[in-house]
Design a protein around this motif. Structure first.
Motif: not given
Length: 313
Positions: A173-179
């Protein structure tokens, strides 16, 4: 004839947080039992029960005292800026100046008047219902990370990335895509990957599991950087935060200890860099730095090495 004026505000929170309390059960010197959320004196033995976290409100839209042309201002309890969006929910014989919908950047504390409601006095009566939402952080529509992040790990330790950017399990999802998820034992010291101001500390969640009921229930710390980006450190252990909202920290500062809270399959640290883009928190690509200051791509399977904390931390 007096005009009928009814002002009602409905609350829509886009960004909310969990706050948990403890229930203390103890017996006083007279033998009476007490059940309270306030701790007894240090020498008083007590049974402690952790209560379920509930959402808290940190941003308010409020009306001033002008009855003829009510103005609205915001209160922001975060120690950093938020973006506030205000719109009509319903209205009758009123307009606004400036017209709605509008977005406003609100710094920490109380804002000046943001807009005013202008009634049509000839109509004899008016009615207005407003709705608002907010996102933490000022809007950064064109932001690209230019900073290398210090691995938030203890000196001498090596820890592996077990889920990287676009991870199939939960980074979709947007908040975690690059986590990134970094596997480590519970209780591992966590250090600030970059300096800034502590915006949020969630410190009271207890459970963990793979059911969606645990989503959003991880202990975490959010730090605002000078360029407006924010680092998120999540799944921390219960009540181990070493910082508080409003505190300024340097890179390499001890901020907490890893845990296994929230939506998890096992103990790890979830780390992401986020910005406010279009009234939505989104994660962005970033790079770590190795001991020589060279860029390290946070890819699946990469081992990260902790470095010594900076002097003074």
């Amino acid at each position: 004839m007096f005009a009928r004026r009814v002002l009602a505000i409905s609350l829509l929170l886009v960004s909310s947080a969990g706050v948990a309390k403890k229930l203390y059960k103890y017996q006083d010197a007279q033998g009476d039992w007490h059940y309270t959320d306030q701790p007894p004196s240090a020498e008083q033995p007590a049974e402690v029960r952790q209560l379920k976290a509930t959402s808290s409100r940190r941003v308010w839209l409020e009306k001033n005292a002008d009855p003829a042309r009510p103005g609205f201002f915001a209160r922001n309890a975060y120690p950093g800026p938020i973006e506030l969006a205000v719109d009509w929910r319903e209205r009758e014989n009123v307009s606004a100046y400036p017209d709605l919908p509008q977005r406003f950047v609100v710094e920490s504390g109380q804002s000046a008047n943001l807009f005013a409601i202008v009634p049509n006095q000839r109509a004899g009566s008016y009615r207005v219902n407003l709705q608002y939402s907010y996102v933490i952080g000022r809007p950064l529509p064109d932001y690209v990370s230019q900073t290398l992040y210090k691995p938030p790990l203890p000196a001498g330790g090596q820890f592996q990335i077990t889920q990287a950017f676009h991870g199939a399990y939960s980074h979709n999802d947007q908040q975690n895509r690059y986590a990134v998820d970094i596997m480590m034992p519970v209780g591992t010291p966590i250090y600030a990957a970059r300096g800034g101001i502590v915006l949020e500390v969630e410190n009271d969640f207890t459970g963990n599991g793979t059911e969606q009921a645990y989503a959003g229930k991880a202990n975490s710390i959010r730090i605002l950087h000078e360029d407006g980006s924010m680092a998120v450190y999540a799944h921390l252990a219960l009540e181990t935060a070493q910082v508080r909202p409003g505190l300024t920290v340097d890179a390499g500062r001890l901020i907490g200890y890893s845990g296994n809270t929230g939506l998890t399959t096992g103990p790890h640290l979830h780390f992401a860099v986020q910005i406010n883009r279009g009234m939505e928190l989104v994660s962005i690509p970033f790079q770590f730095a190795d001991a020589e200051g060279r860029a390290v791509e946070p890819q699946l399977g990469v081992w990260l090495s902790g470095a010594a904390p900076f002097a003074g931390n």
